[in-house]
Motif scaffolding. Sequence first.
Motif, PDB file in Angstrom:
ATOM      1  N   ASP A 122      50.681  33.345  -1.007  1.00  0.00           N
ATOM      2  CA  ASP A 122      50.105  32.116  -1.550  1.00  0.00           C
ATOM      3  C   ASP A 122      48.693  32.449  -2.041  1.00  0.00           C
ATOM      4  OD1 ASP A 122      48.862  29.635  -1.995  1.00  0.00           O
ATOM      5  OD2 ASP A 122      49.963  28.670  -0.366  1.00  0.00           O
ATOM      6  N   PRO A 123      48.567  32.887  -3.305  1.00  0.00           N
ATOM      7  CA  PRO A 123      47.263  33.321  -3.812  1.00  0.00           C
ATOM      8  C   PRO A 123      46.157  32.281  -3.673  1.00  0.00           C
ATOM      9  CG  PRO A 123      48.990  33.965  -5.324  1.00  0.00           C
ATOM     10  CD  PRO A 123      49.626  33.066  -4.304  1.00  0.00           C
ATOM     11  N   GLU A 124      46.463  31.026  -3.961  1.00  0.00           N
ATOM     12  CA  GLU A 124      45.416  30.006  -3.879  1.00  0.00           C
ATOM     13  C   GLU A 124      44.950  29.817  -2.437  1.00  0.00           C
ATOM     14  OE1 GLU A 124      44.385  25.390  -5.116  1.00  0.00           O
ATOM     15  OE2 GLU A 124      46.320  26.239  -5.678  1.00  0.00           O
ATOM     16  N   LYS A 125      45.878  29.784  -1.499  1.00  0.00           N
ATOM     17  CA  LYS A 125      45.514  29.625  -0.084  1.00  0.00           C
ATOM     18  C   LYS A 125      44.660  30.809   0.380  1.00  0.00           C
ATOM     19  CE  LYS A 125      47.578  28.747   4.449  1.00  0.00           C
ATOM     20  NZ  LYS A 125      48.853  28.547   5.185  1.00  0.00           N
ATOM     21  N   ALA A 169      34.688  49.415   9.403  1.00  0.00           N
ATOM     22  CA  ALA A 169      35.741  48.787  10.198  1.00  0.00           C
ATOM     23  C   ALA A 169      36.751  48.188   9.236  1.00  0.00           C
ATOM     24  CB  ALA A 169      35.172  47.703  11.114  1.00  0.00           C
ATOM     25  N   GLN A 170      37.989  48.053   9.710  1.00  0.00           N
ATOM     26  CA  GLN A 170      39.036  47.401   8.929  1.00  0.00           C
ATOM     27  C   GLN A 170      39.609  46.252   9.740  1.00  0.00           C
ATOM     28  OE1 GLN A 170      41.952  50.359   7.881  1.00  0.00           O
ATOM     29  NE2 GLN A 170      40.649  51.282   6.331  1.00  0.00           N
ATOM     30  N   LEU A 171      39.899  45.161   9.034  1.00  0.00           N
ATOM     31  CA  LEU A 171      40.504  43.982   9.649  1.00  0.00           C
ATOM     32  C   LEU A 171      41.663  43.526   8.771  1.00  0.00           C
ATOM     33  CD1 LEU A 171      37.074  43.503   9.800  1.00  0.00           C
ATOM     34  CD2 LEU A 171      38.000  42.113  11.627  1.00  0.00           C
ATOM     35  N   THR A 172      42.573  42.782   9.358  1.00  0.00           N
ATOM     36  CA  THR A 172      43.680  42.200   8.609  1.00  0.00           C
ATOM     37  C   THR A 172      43.426  40.707   8.497  1.00  0.00           C
ATOM     38  OG1 THR A 172      45.175  43.873   9.529  1.00  0.00           O
ATOM     39  CG2 THR A 172      46.195  41.923   8.529  1.00  0.00           C
ATOM     40  N   ASP A 173      43.431  40.198   7.258  1.00  0.00           N
ATOM     41  CA  ASP A 173      43.193  38.775   7.076  1.00  0.00           C
ATOM     42  C   ASP A 173      44.431  37.981   7.502  1.00  0.00           C
ATOM     43  OD1 ASP A 173      44.985  38.591   4.891  1.00  0.00           O
ATOM     44  OD2 ASP A 173      43.410  38.458   3.391  1.00  0.00           O
ATOM     45  N   PRO A 174      44.344  36.662   7.590  1.00  0.00           N
ATOM     46  CA  PRO A 174      45.476  35.861   8.064  1.00  0.00           C
ATOM     47  C   PRO A 174      46.720  35.950   7.182  1.00  0.00           C
ATOM     48  CG  PRO A 174      43.465  34.568   8.185  1.00  0.00           C
ATOM     49  CD  PRO A 174      43.143  35.829   7.435  1.00  0.00           C
ATOM     50  N   PHE A 175      46.620  36.626   6.044  1.00  0.00           N
ATOM     51  CA  PHE A 175      47.733  36.709   5.103  1.00  0.00           C
ATOM     52  C   PHE A 175      48.337  38.111   5.061  1.00  0.00           C
ATOM     53  CE2 PHE A 175      44.339  33.844   3.899  1.00  0.00           C
ATOM     54  CZ  PHE A 175      44.978  32.638   4.119  1.00  0.00           C
ATOM     55  N   GLY A 176      47.884  38.989   5.969  1.00  0.00           N
ATOM     56  CA  GLY A 176      48.471  40.323   6.079  1.00  0.00           C
ATOM     57  C   GLY A 176      47.800  41.403   5.259  1.00  0.00           C
ATOM     58  N   ASN A 177      46.661  41.106   4.623  1.00  0.00           N
ATOM     59  CA  ASN A 177      45.954  42.078   3.810  1.00  0.00           C
ATOM     60  C   ASN A 177      44.858  42.761   4.609  1.00  0.00           C
ATOM     61  OD1 ASN A 177      47.247  41.342   1.207  1.00  0.00           O
ATOM     62  ND2 ASN A 177      46.277  39.392   1.660  1.00  0.00           N
ATOM     63  N   VAL A 178      44.790  44.088   4.491  1.00  0.00           N
ATOM     64  CA  VAL A 178      43.757  44.855   5.179  1.00  0.00           C
ATOM     65  C   VAL A 178      42.528  44.926   4.285  1.00  0.00           C
ATOM     66  CG1 VAL A 178      43.145  47.100   6.154  1.00  0.00           C
ATOM     67  CG2 VAL A 178      45.461  46.192   6.447  1.00  0.00           C
ATOM     68  N   ILE A 179      41.365  44.617   4.858  1.00  0.00           N
ATOM     69  CA  ILE A 179      40.094  44.744   4.145  1.00  0.00           C
ATOM     70  C   ILE A 179      39.146  45.568   5.001  1.00  0.00           C
ATOM     71  CG2 ILE A 179      40.371  42.585   2.878  1.00  0.00           C
ATOM     72  CD1 ILE A 179      37.757  42.543   5.429  1.00  0.00           C
ATOM     73  N   GLY A 180      38.153  46.157   4.383  1.00  0.00           N
ATOM     74  CA  GLY A 180      37.177  46.947   5.110  1.00  0.00           C
ATOM     75  C   GLY A 180      35.780  46.382   4.954  1.00  0.00           C
ATOM     76  N   ALA A 220      42.773  32.754  -1.513  1.00  0.00           N
ATOM     77  CA  ALA A 220      41.471  32.672  -2.173  1.00  0.00           C
ATOM     78  C   ALA A 220      40.596  31.602  -1.528  1.00  0.00           C
ATOM     79  CB  ALA A 220      41.657  32.376  -3.662  1.00  0.00           C
ATOM     80  N   ARG A 221      41.186  30.475  -1.169  1.00  0.00           N
ATOM     81  CA  ARG A 221      40.390  29.406  -0.547  1.00  0.00           C
ATOM     82  C   ARG A 221      39.877  29.839   0.828  1.00  0.00           C
ATOM     83  NH1 ARG A 221      39.763  25.764  -4.015  1.00  0.00           N
ATOM     84  NH2 ARG A 221      41.399  25.139  -5.470  1.00  0.00           N
ATOM     85  N   TRP A 222      40.690  30.560   1.585  1.00  0.00           N
ATOM     86  CA  TRP A 222      40.238  31.058   2.891  1.00  0.00           C
ATOM     87  C   TRP A 222      39.046  31.999   2.691  1.00  0.00           C
ATOM     88  CZ3 TRP A 222      39.600  35.624   5.546  1.00  0.00           C
ATOM     89  CH2 TRP A 222      39.440  35.506   6.931  1.00  0.00           C
ATOM     90  N   TRP A 223      39.183  32.939   1.747  1.00  0.00           N
ATOM     91  CA  TRP A 223      38.099  33.876   1.493  1.00  0.00           C
ATOM     92  C   TRP A 223      36.875  33.188   0.908  1.00  0.00           C
ATOM     93  CZ3 TRP A 223      36.993  38.251   3.529  1.00  0.00           C
ATOM     94  CH2 TRP A 223      38.019  39.003   4.106  1.00  0.00           C
ATOM     95  N   SER A 224      37.076  32.126   0.127  1.00  0.00           N
ATOM     96  CA  SER A 224      35.913  31.427  -0.430  1.00  0.00           C
ATOM     97  C   SER A 224      35.060  30.834   0.680  1.00  0.00           C
ATOM     98  CB  SER A 224      36.346  30.333  -1.416  1.00  0.00           C
ATOM     99  OG  SER A 224      36.835  29.193  -0.759  1.00  0.00           O
ATOM    100  N   ASN A 225      35.682  30.390   1.771  1.00  0.00           N
ATOM    101  CA  ASN A 225      34.925  29.873   2.915  1.00  0.00           C
ATOM    102  C   ASN A 225      34.125  30.975   3.594  1.00  0.00           C
ATOM    103  OD1 ASN A 225      35.733  27.189   2.656  1.00  0.00           O
ATOM    104  ND2 ASN A 225      37.595  27.543   3.820  1.00  0.00           N
ATOM    105  N   ILE A 226      34.693  32.167   3.672  1.00  0.00           N
ATOM    106  CA  ILE A 226      33.999  33.294   4.301  1.00  0.00           C
ATOM    107  C   ILE A 226      32.844  33.777   3.418  1.00  0.00           C
ATOM    108  CG2 ILE A 226      34.253  35.742   4.967  1.00  0.00           C
ATOM    109  CD1 ILE A 226      35.546  33.831   6.951  1.00  0.00           C
ATOM    110  N   LEU A 227      33.106  33.890   2.106  1.00  0.00           N
ATOM    111  CA  LEU A 227      32.139  34.495   1.201  1.00  0.00           C
ATOM    112  C   LEU A 227      31.221  33.492   0.507  1.00  0.00           C
ATOM    113  CD1 LEU A 227      34.569  37.095  -0.381  1.00  0.00           C
ATOM    114  CD2 LEU A 227      32.805  37.534   1.348  1.00  0.00           C
ATOM    115  N   GLY A 228      31.512  32.197   0.654  1.00  0.00           N
ATOM    116  CA  GLY A 228      30.683  31.189   0.014  1.00  0.00           C
ATOM    117  C   GLY A 228      30.743  31.253  -1.503  1.00  0.00           C
TER     118      GLY A 228
END
Length: 120
Positions: A14-17, A105-116, A19-27
């Motif tokens: 769900d790309p929009e969901k 460090a690496q984390l997995t976001d709530p949608f299964g994507n790994v970010i560093g 993106a909205r989650w990340w928009s809250n983190i990144l402002g």
Amino acid sequence: MFNGIRAIMIFAEDPEKSARWWSNILGSEVHLDVDGDAVYAWLDVAGVEFGFHPLDEKRNRRGGSPVPYWAVDDVDAVRQRLLDAGCTHHRGPLDVGDGTGRKIAQLTDPFGNVIGIDGF
């Protein structure tokens, strides 16, 4: 030849969901390009397009893309913020070993994507 990163594309159910989650983190504001049922959503963060494309398990599966690393000032603080927001631990924090105190460090976001995250 190479002039830096222009865009990072994450494949999401769900790309929009996502993106909205990340928009809250990144402002950052969410931008949408809707084509029928398909939505491409993105954020502009520090000159980089952080995009979310509909996943296709045959061609562009979840978690199948390179791991984007965000430059941060305090790895421990940002890692905790991401964990508190719903990410899960994936790897690290690890000392990069260059003598400067830099770590990743690496984390997995709530949608299964790994970010560093990369910083001090």
